[in-house]
Design an enzyme around this catalytic site. Structure first.
Site, PDB file in Angstrom:
ATOM      1  N   HIS A  52     -10.364   1.328  -0.021  1.00 32.47           N
ATOM      2  CA  HIS A  52     -10.252   2.759  -0.354  1.00 32.47           C
ATOM      3  C   HIS A  52     -10.291   3.048  -1.856  1.00 32.47           C
ATOM      4  O   HIS A  52     -10.117   4.200  -2.256  1.00 32.47           O
ATOM      5  CB  HIS A  52      -8.973   3.346   0.240  1.00 32.47           C
ATOM      6  CG  HIS A  52      -9.040   3.523   1.732  1.00 32.47           C
ATOM      7  ND1 HIS A  52      -9.894   4.415   2.334  1.00 32.47           N
ATOM      8  CD2 HIS A  52      -8.380   2.900   2.736  1.00 32.47           C
ATOM      9  CE1 HIS A  52      -9.742   4.352   3.652  1.00 32.47           C
ATOM     10  NE2 HIS A  52      -8.834   3.432   3.921  1.00 32.47           N
TER      11      HIS A  52
ATOM     12  N   ASP B  38       0.809  -1.234   0.000  1.00 34.09           N
ATOM     13  CA  ASP B  38       0.000   0.000   0.000  1.00 34.09           C
ATOM     14  C   ASP B  38       0.843   1.285   0.000  1.00 34.09           C
ATOM     15  O   ASP B  38       1.477   1.614   0.997  1.00 34.09           O
ATOM     16  CB  ASP B  38      -0.938   0.035   1.212  1.00 34.09           C
ATOM     17  CG  ASP B  38      -1.907  -1.141   1.260  1.00 34.09           C
ATOM     18  OD1 ASP B  38      -1.477  -2.272   0.936  1.00 34.09           O
ATOM     19  OD2 ASP B  38      -3.082  -0.944   1.631  1.00 34.09           O
TER      20      ASP B  38
ATOM     21  N   HIS C 284      -1.036  -2.645   6.505  1.00 36.38           N
ATOM     22  CA  HIS C 284       0.076  -1.684   6.483  1.00 36.38           C
ATOM     23  C   HIS C 284       1.223  -2.080   7.400  1.00 36.38           C
ATOM     24  O   HIS C 284       2.104  -1.266   7.672  1.00 36.38           O
ATOM     25  CB  HIS C 284      -0.387  -0.257   6.827  1.00 36.38           C
ATOM     26  CG  HIS C 284      -1.302   0.336   5.802  1.00 36.38           C
ATOM     27  ND1 HIS C 284      -1.618   1.672   5.757  1.00 36.38           N
ATOM     28  CD2 HIS C 284      -1.971  -0.224   4.766  1.00 36.38           C
ATOM     29  CE1 HIS C 284      -2.440   1.910   4.749  1.00 36.38           C
ATOM     30  NE2 HIS C 284      -2.681   0.767   4.140  1.00 36.38           N
TER      31      HIS C 284
ATOM     32  N   HIS D  86      -3.397  -4.276   3.097  1.00 35.22           N
ATOM     33  CA  HIS D  86      -4.397  -3.573   3.909  1.00 35.22           C
ATOM     34  C   HIS D  86      -3.979  -3.270   5.346  1.00 35.22           C
ATOM     35  O   HIS D  86      -4.315  -2.207   5.848  1.00 35.22           O
ATOM     36  CB  HIS D  86      -5.760  -4.281   3.928  1.00 35.22           C
ATOM     37  CG  HIS D  86      -6.787  -3.628   4.818  1.00 35.22           C
ATOM     38  ND1 HIS D  86      -7.375  -2.426   4.514  1.00 35.22           N
ATOM     39  CD2 HIS D  86      -7.302  -3.992   6.027  1.00 35.22           C
ATOM     40  CE1 HIS D  86      -8.227  -2.091   5.483  1.00 35.22           C
ATOM     41  NE2 HIS D  86      -8.191  -3.018   6.416  1.00 35.22           N
TER      42      HIS D  86
ATOM     43  N   HIS E 205      -6.717  -8.317  -0.202  1.00 33.57           N
ATOM     44  CA  HIS E 205      -6.765  -7.127   0.633  1.00 33.57           C
ATOM     45  C   HIS E 205      -7.676  -7.410   1.819  1.00 33.57           C
ATOM     46  O   HIS E 205      -8.901  -7.417   1.683  1.00 33.57           O
ATOM     47  CB  HIS E 205      -7.311  -5.966  -0.213  1.00 33.57           C
ATOM     48  CG  HIS E 205      -7.071  -4.633   0.392  1.00 33.57           C
ATOM     49  ND1 HIS E 205      -5.861  -3.988   0.296  1.00 33.57           N
ATOM     50  CD2 HIS E 205      -7.871  -3.819   1.125  1.00 33.57           C
ATOM     51  CE1 HIS E 205      -5.941  -2.823   0.927  1.00 33.57           C
ATOM     52  NE2 HIS E 205      -7.146  -2.706   1.447  1.00 33.57           N
TER      53      HIS E 205
ATOM     54  N   ASN F 194      -4.200   3.944  -1.216  1.00 32.45           N
ATOM     55  CA  ASN F 194      -3.998   5.081  -0.306  1.00 32.45           C
ATOM     56  C   ASN F 194      -3.106   6.161  -0.901  1.00 32.45           C
ATOM     57  O   ASN F 194      -2.558   7.004  -0.180  1.00 32.45           O
ATOM     58  CB  ASN F 194      -3.372   4.613   1.016  1.00 32.45           C
ATOM     59  CG  ASN F 194      -4.114   3.471   1.664  1.00 32.45           C
ATOM     60  OD1 ASN F 194      -3.591   2.354   1.736  1.00 32.45           O
ATOM     61  ND2 ASN F 194      -5.327   3.726   2.115  1.00 32.45           N
TER      62      ASN F 194
HETATM   63 FE   LIG Z   1      -4.202   0.439   2.624  1.00 32.63          FE
HETATM   64 FE   LIG Z   2      -7.276  -1.088   2.816  1.00 35.06          FE
END
Ligand SMILES: [Fe+2]
Ligand SMILES: [Fe+2]
Length: 274
Positions: free
Chosen positions: A69, A9, A179, A177, A152, A41
């Site tokens: 997102h 991400d 992170h 997802h 994800h 993101n």
């Molecule tokens: Fe993310």
């Molecule tokens: Fe996410």
């Protein structure tokens, strides 16, 4: 053998700058044939815009995946139908813009299918990712031996289960997802490379990319806060998957976790002749 790079991400400007600065050097030093990145993101932490996606494609990313997102920026909705290299989770209900799969080609012409699905544990209750991913794999199997899945998802258990579900059927299942990069990368017994989460390419002196004082205030007071993307200590998190293009089996998976300094260092190194 072909080598695929997957970048975790990309969060906001710090993440984008690191990719811009380091991607060519990473590709050269790791002899990468195809680059995939999660871009959900990229726009200050929330979604992605057509300009940012175009920028990534111009900088050498071949396929961009998404997640919860994907839809944050309204201007991206029509772009999904113009640019098939930007994909989103395949298991969103019918009617959502775009597709959950794209078949890319390496420079030497090897087709690589990239599939994006999203988990349901602690997330929006969308269609079953375990069934939908099977249908997507069947649809591309004739076209591509090498199949790369970005799952994800929030829950470790759901991601580990997806790895076993697809072991021997795809080249790689990587989680995105959360992170936070996990240290469990391995090739499963039937030849599928797996990692629970690739991690985040963005500011690491943060709470998963968000400026930490607002997050701490939220935890300490339970009052609503305005979240801003952090800027400090950017790191690039990714994995390199080595695969046999004739069988589609993975031979190895390696994790990358590079500071801005590491990226500069790599960019300054001479590239060995192939
Ligand atoms: Fe993310
Ligand atoms: Fe996410």
């Amino acid at each position: 053998m072909i080598r695929l790079l997957f970048i975790g991400d990309i969060v906001g400007r710090p993440g984008r700058e690191l990719v811009r600065r380091g991607l060519a050097a990473i590709v050269a030093h790791h002899r990468i044939d195809l680059v995939i990145a999660n871009g959900e993101n990229a726009a200050a932490g929330f979604g992605i815009t057509p300009d940012l996606a175009d920028d990534f494609f111009n900088h050498g990313i071949h396929v961009l995946t998404g997640g919860n997102h994907s839809w944050d920026k309204k201007e991206i909705l029509p772009y999904f139908d113009e640019q098939p290299r930007l994909i989103r989770p395949a298991n969103f209900p019918a009617g959502a813009p775009g597709r959950g799969v794209y078949v890319a080609r390496t420079r030497s012409g090897v087709p690589v299918a990239v599939i994006n699905v999203m988990g349901r544990v602690f997330m929006t209750a969308i269609d079953d990712p375990f069934r939908v991913v099977e249908a997507e794999i069947e649809a591309v199997r004739q076209e591509a031996k090498v199949i790369f899945v970005d799952f994800h998802a929030e829950a470790t258990s759901e991601k580990v289960a997806m790895g076993w579900h697809l072991d021997g059927r795809v080249t790689a299942v990587v989680g995105t997802h959360t992170h936070v990069q996990t240290a469990d990368e391995r090739v499963l017994p039937r030849g599928t490379a797996f990692i629970t989460d690739v991690g985040m390419t963005g500011p690491h002196d943060s709470v998963i990319g968000v400026e930490r004082s607002a997050i701490l205030a939220r935890f300490l007071t339970a009052l609503p806060q305005r979240f801003e993307t952090a800027t400090e200590n950017p790191r690039l998190h990714a994995v390199v998957v080595e695969a046999d293009e004739t069988s589609g089996r993975a031979a190895a998976i390696h994790r990358l976790s590079l500071s801005a300094q590491d990226v500069e260092h790599l960019a300054a190194l001479p590239v060995a002749a192939p």
